[in-house]
Structure formats: structure tokens, C-alpha cells
Design an enzyme around this catalytic site. Structure first.
Site, PDB file in Angstrom:
ATOM      1  N   VAL A 138      35.651 -43.772   2.537  1.00  0.00           N
ATOM      2  CA  VAL A 138      34.365 -43.060   2.430  1.00  0.00           C
ATOM      3  C   VAL A 138      33.159 -43.925   2.793  1.00  0.00           C
ATOM      4  O   VAL A 138      32.091 -43.401   3.103  1.00  0.00           O
ATOM      5  CB  VAL A 138      34.140 -42.456   1.012  1.00  0.00           C
ATOM      6  CG1 VAL A 138      35.107 -41.307   0.770  1.00  0.00           C
ATOM      7  CG2 VAL A 138      34.234 -43.513  -0.076  1.00  0.00           C
ATOM      8  N   CYS A 194      35.256 -36.943  -4.764  1.00  0.00           N
ATOM      9  CA  CYS A 194      35.999 -37.464  -5.916  1.00  0.00           C
ATOM     10  C   CYS A 194      36.433 -38.917  -5.732  1.00  0.00           C
ATOM     11  O   CYS A 194      36.978 -39.510  -6.665  1.00  0.00           O
ATOM     12  CB  CYS A 194      37.245 -36.622  -6.176  1.00  0.00           C
ATOM     13  SG  CYS A 194      36.921 -34.977  -6.797  1.00  0.00           S
ATOM     14  N   TYR A 208      29.854 -49.790 -12.807  1.00  0.00           N
ATOM     15  CA  TYR A 208      30.306 -48.400 -12.776  1.00  0.00           C
ATOM     16  C   TYR A 208      29.178 -47.449 -13.179  1.00  0.00           C
ATOM     17  O   TYR A 208      28.909 -46.457 -12.504  1.00  0.00           O
ATOM     18  CB  TYR A 208      31.508 -48.247 -13.716  1.00  0.00           C
ATOM     19  CG  TYR A 208      32.183 -46.903 -13.646  1.00  0.00           C
ATOM     20  CD1 TYR A 208      32.931 -46.537 -12.532  1.00  0.00           C
ATOM     21  CD2 TYR A 208      32.096 -46.000 -14.708  1.00  0.00           C
ATOM     22  CE1 TYR A 208      33.568 -45.302 -12.463  1.00  0.00           C
ATOM     23  CE2 TYR A 208      32.731 -44.766 -14.651  1.00  0.00           C
ATOM     24  CZ  TYR A 208      33.463 -44.427 -13.527  1.00  0.00           C
ATOM     25  OH  TYR A 208      34.085 -43.201 -13.465  1.00  0.00           O
TER      26      TYR A 208
END
Length: 260
Positions: free
Chosen positions: A64, A90, A167
Site C-alpha cells: 500500500v 484494512c 501505532y
């Protein structure tokens, strides 16, 4: 009359589609009559899964973060299925590292921080911007609707835990760009919505011992368990079918609020 839509006949692109939340989404969309391009790394089980799901599913090997590879995946989408109506982001990675661990005198590696931001945040944006171009070519429905982008953030965007600096920053970025991108694409009739899942039974959690997973599930007020990827996929379908949901971040977490 409200234009309640159906996913039947839609063409979708799902990143991270070979496992976890992405896989459940691919399977549900195909089952509900959509045609799906499953985008995942060449090393994933994407080829096998697409084969199992039959002619309404095609595999696009891509990273991606690569403009070229995502561009190729969208070209494949157009070649195989003629257009793109729905993109579901996702693909993602996670690490758990403290900013500074004084016991080990270890500072968080900058490369690790950058990698998580690059895959989760920049990768998501890369897929959105290129998908928007292809979706914009769709003939609008009577409501002016041309497409939908669904992103995946996390409750860590709001209540990041110890060790989740990278994250949480990546997922917070996805939350933060949801509204401006929805505003950018509104004149084209393209909606942008983000799901922020709580604790789900995915490969990211599968590495943990069962007692730890059970303990995590008990932290969720109700239902007091880990979320099932099918429940995420169900929400993707609901968002696709309800054209009024736009520019929003939906928590899917059983009322969970993460502790430090």
C-alpha cells in the site's frame, strides 16, 4: 425517498484482504453479490483466497505504500470489473515499543516509528487518493453518489496504551484526515468513513497466549469478548448501504475504553 443502497453488484477494493478484518470483509462482500479485488502483499495467502472465492474475486499483489503498485491494482480493478465503487483500507501493522525504556536504556527506534506511520497512515492515504480518481469516473446515482472509502483506525487513536506511540499516532492520523478528505471528495459524490475497532480477534492479536486474549475480552463491557472480524465486515456493508453516513469515525468496541 431515501436512497438505501445495496452492496449487490458493487465493485470493491479491499487492502489487507488476505487476513483478519480485510479477509472477513472480502468474504462478506463476495457472499452479498459484490465483485472484489483483494489487495495484499505478494507473500500473503491472497492468491489462494481469491481462487477459493471464484470469479467475483481477483487478487492484486501490492504494497500500500507504493504508488506504482496500488496504481497497478486499480488498473486491474478496472480491467477485471470495469469500475470501482467501494474501497476498504484494512492493511496495517502494529508494534509495542516504549518511547524510552529506562530499564534497558533503550530509545524507540526512529525507523520503527516511521515504518508504522508509513504503512498505516501514508499507505491508507495513498490508496484513498488513487481510488478517488477511479471512483470519480462513475456515473452518479440519483442522489449524486459515486463511491465510498472506508478506513480502519483503532480505539488506540483515542486511548493509546503504553508502547503504542507509533501505532496510536498512525491511527490518530487516519481519524484526523477523515473529515477533510470527506470534504475534499464531497463535490464528487464520494463518501469517506472510518471505523475504529476495539479489541478484535485478528492475526495482530492471535500471537498472544489464550489467557491473555481471554483477559483482554473481559475488559470489554458488553459483549464481554473480543470482536469478530465478521462484525467489522457487517459494519462495512451497513456503511455502504446508508448514504447519509459521511465524514464520521465509528467506534466498534463494545463500549471499551482502553486503560494505560
Amino acid at each position: 425517498m431515501a436512497a438505501i443502497r445495496s452492496v449487490k453488484g458493487l465493485v470493491a477494493l479491499v487492502t489487507g484482504g488476505a487476513s483478519g478484518l480485510g479477509r472477513a470483509t472480502v468474504e462478506r462482500l463476495v457472499e452479498q453479490g459484490a465483485r472484489v479485488v483483494l489487495l495484499d502483499l505478494p507473500s500473503s495467502s491472497g492468491v489462494q483466497l481469491a481462487k477459493e472465492l471464484g470469479e467475483r474475486c481477483a487478487f492484486a499483489p501490492a504494497d500500500v505504500t507504493s504508488a506504482e503498485e496500488v496504481g497497478d491494482a486499480l488498473a486491474l480493478t478496472q480491467k477485471e470489473f470495469g469500475r470501482l465503487d467501494l474501497t476498504v483500507n484494512c492493511a496495517g501493522v502494529g508494534i509495542a515499543v516504549k518511547t524510552y525504556n529506562s530499564k534497558k536504556d533503550k530509545v524507540h527506534e526512529l525507523e520503527d516509528f516511521q515504518r508504522v506511520i508509513n504503512v498505516n497512515l501514508v499507505g491508507t492515504f495513498n490508496v484513498i487518493r488513487l481510488s478517488a480518481r477511479l471512483m470519480s469516473q462513475n456515473k452518479p446515482d440519483p442522489d449524486g453518489h459515486r463511491g465510498l472509502v472506508v478506513n480502519t483506525a483503532s480505539v488506540a487513536a483515542f486511548e493509546g496504551q503504553v508502547g503504542q506511540a507509533a501505532y496510536s499516532a498512525s491511527k490518530g492520523g487516519i481519524v484526523g484526515m477523515t473529515l477533510p478528505i470527506a470534504r475534499d471528495l464531497a463535490p464528487l459524490g464520494i463518501r469517506v468513513v472510518t471505523i475504529a475497532p476495539g479489541l478484535f480477534s485478528t492475526p495482530l492479536l492471535a500471537g498472544l497466549p489464550e489467557r491473555v486474549r481471554n483477559f483482554l475480552g473481559q475488559q470489554v463491557p458488553f459483549p464481554s469478548r473480543l470482536g469478530h472480524p465478521l462484525e467489522y465486515a457487517h459494519l462495512v456493508q451497513a456503511l455502504a448501504e446508508n448514504p447519509m453516513v459521511n465524514g464520521e469515525v465509528v467506534r466498534l468496541d463494545g463500549a471499551l475504553r482502553m486503560q494505560p
